[in-house]
Scaffold this motif. Structure first.
Motif, PDB file in Angstrom:
ATOM      1  N   PHE A   1      46.552  43.423  41.323  1.00  3.51           N
ATOM      2  CA  PHE A   1      45.319  43.402  42.120  1.00  3.51           C
ATOM      3  C   PHE A   1      44.484  42.628  40.797  1.00  3.51           C
ATOM      4  O   PHE A   1      43.059  42.945  41.400  1.00  3.51           O
ATOM      5  CB  PHE A   1      45.415  43.482  42.785  1.00  3.51           C
ATOM      6  N   ASP A   2      44.685  42.853  40.093  1.00  8.20           N
ATOM      7  CA  ASP A   2      43.617  42.669  38.601  1.00  8.20           C
ATOM      8  C   ASP A   2      43.801  41.619  37.504  1.00  8.20           C
ATOM      9  O   ASP A   2      45.177  40.863  38.175  1.00  8.20           O
ATOM     10  CB  ASP A   2      43.487  44.393  37.529  1.00  8.20           C
ATOM     11  N   GLU A   3      43.294  42.088  36.153  1.00 10.88           N
ATOM     12  CA  GLU A   3      43.300  40.477  35.743  1.00 10.88           C
ATOM     13  C   GLU A   3      44.521  40.472  34.622  1.00 10.88           C
ATOM     14  O   GLU A   3      45.287  40.013  34.755  1.00 10.88           O
ATOM     15  CB  GLU A   3      42.478  40.863  34.016  1.00 10.88           C
ATOM     16  N   TRP A   4      46.212  41.813  35.357  1.00  9.21           N
ATOM     17  CA  TRP A   4      47.429  41.450  34.664  1.00  9.21           C
ATOM     18  C   TRP A   4      47.953  41.220  36.062  1.00  9.21           C
ATOM     19  O   TRP A   4      49.607  41.516  35.793  1.00  9.21           O
ATOM     20  CB  TRP A   4      47.590  43.240  34.418  1.00  9.21           C
ATOM     21  N   SER A   5      48.099  40.366  36.842  1.00  7.71           N
ATOM     22  CA  SER A   5      48.459  39.888  38.431  1.00  7.71           C
ATOM     23  C   SER A   5      49.512  38.879  37.919  1.00  7.71           C
ATOM     24  O   SER A   5      51.051  39.837  38.649  1.00  7.71           O
ATOM     25  CB  SER A   5      47.742  39.218  39.470  1.00  7.71           C
TER      26      SER A   5
END
Length: 378
Positions: A122-126
């Motif tokens: 749920f962050d920039e690494w999704s």
């Protein structure tokens, strides 16, 4: 079988020094003792230094080209693998090759030390996490080294996918030396690279812990070097310098000899994946003092070969250390059990037996899936 062995994070035979490379080499050796032919997949390093979409796009494009080349070579008569084995697949080094190639060839797909991160979904690494999750659902067998990794894999267990424990193990070319008796105060030793992140955080925690007990009668040897040595040395500057020996980076065999000249292995292990060095220290007969953090508990027998404090509880860590500093008989009992534990229970032979069981599962699961797919198509 012929096994394609893929390590997205680092090429395990590139000459680099790291725990993941060493475990990869150990896995290859264990597989070869079973009679398999293991062929490293010659791919560019798949580590993603940032979550930049352009970086991921470039890696995916490179992987697609390599996948096409490999499949074309197999169709042209090059020896094709009977099984694909990926080691250490996670959001910063997702497996961009294995699932697609295994599906195209109709061969089993196996992972070891794969991990999922709910937070990263749920962050920039999704996007990277989604790739990892696709590979988790595609596998026939996942070997997990720690219970933490097992818990992360459970939501992605599919029918026909086995989760098998493969406890961290260690290989020695010859029997490691035994701890030597010596005069003087108990000797502590720690071994770790001096780099940013979890390693630096553990060094800083160790400095704070020892600052709580400067007069407890200890002497510390520090083995390691790296980019953060300056900051780490400054963290230890508040301690009695005559009680600290900075030994720098030394070869593995010499490190084993150095371990044998000490009494207790101390390393906080903040968010440590598991840490082969804990197994090395126990193999020479040293009890361990650490945090119960990450996968550390998978490498020791808590209460029998190690005293583990709750993660971040530096007062409890210091108390455990003082307990062993003041009780030579307990140190020696724990050290003897530690050596037995590693040399009898955490061997490459034991790992090979578990790997053989898992590969058998994988082959049967893949056959069942292909049979089911054929029935559905007809």
């Amino acid at each position: 079988m012929r096994i394609a062995f893929h390590t997205p994070l680092n090429l395990f035979d590139d000459g680099g020094v790291s725990g993941d490379r060493r475990m990869a080499r150990q896995l290859v050796a264990a597989l070869e003792t079973l009679g398999h032919v293991v062929e490293p997949v010659r791919a560019a390093r798949g580590y993603l230094p940032s979550a930049d979409p352009a970086c991921l796009d470039q890696h995916r494009a490179d992987a697609a080209r390599l996948s096409d080349q490999l499949l074309a070579s197999y169709r042209s008569g090059a020896p094709r693998p009977d099984l694909w084995f990926t080691y250490h697949n996670y959001y910063r080094a997702p497996d961009l090759l294995g699932p697609a190639i295994a599906a195209a060839l109709g061969i089993p797909y196996v992972t070891a030390e794969a991990s999922d991160s709910e937070r990263r979904a749920f962050d920039e690494w999704s996007a990277q996490t989604a790739i990892v999750r696709h590979s988790l659902t595609a596998a026939d067998v996942h070997f997990h080294f720690t219970d933490r990794d097992r818990q992360g894999l459970e939501p992605w267990r599919q029918p026909g996918t086995a989760l098998l424990e493969l406890p961290p193990f260690i290989t020695f070319e010859k029997e490691p030396p035994q701890r030597e008796d010596h005069a003087g105060p108990p000797r502590l030793i720690t071994i770790a690279m001096m780099r940013e992140g979890t390693k630096q955080n553990s060094y800083l925690a160790l400095a704070r812990i020892l600052a709580r007990i400067p007069d407890a009668g200890w002497r510390l040897s520090i083995v390691g070097d790296g980019r953060r040595r300056g900051e780490i040395e400054r963290a230890f500057a508040c301690l009695p310098q005559e009680q600290i020996d900075w030994l720098g980076l030394i070869p593995r065999e010499r490190a084993l000899d150095e371990l044998a000249r000490h009494d207790i292995f101390v390393w906080p292990g903040v968010r440590e994946a598991y840490g082969l060095v804990y197994l090395e220290a126990q193999a020479v007969g040293l009890p361990v003092v650490a945090f119960d953090s990450g996968g550390v508990s998978a490498t020791v027998m808590a209460g029998e070969t190690a005293l583990l404090a709750p993660e971040g509880d530096e007062a409890a860590f210091a108390g455990n250390l003082v307990t062993l500093l003041q009780d030579q008989a307990r140190r020696e009992r724990m050290g003897a059990e530690a050596r037995r534990f590693v040399l009898k229970e955490r061997t490459s032979a034991g790992a090979a037996t578990r790997l053989a069981e898992g590969l058998d599962f994988a082959c049967r699961h893949r056959r069942d899936k292909l049979r089911a797919a054929g029935s559905a198509a007809s």
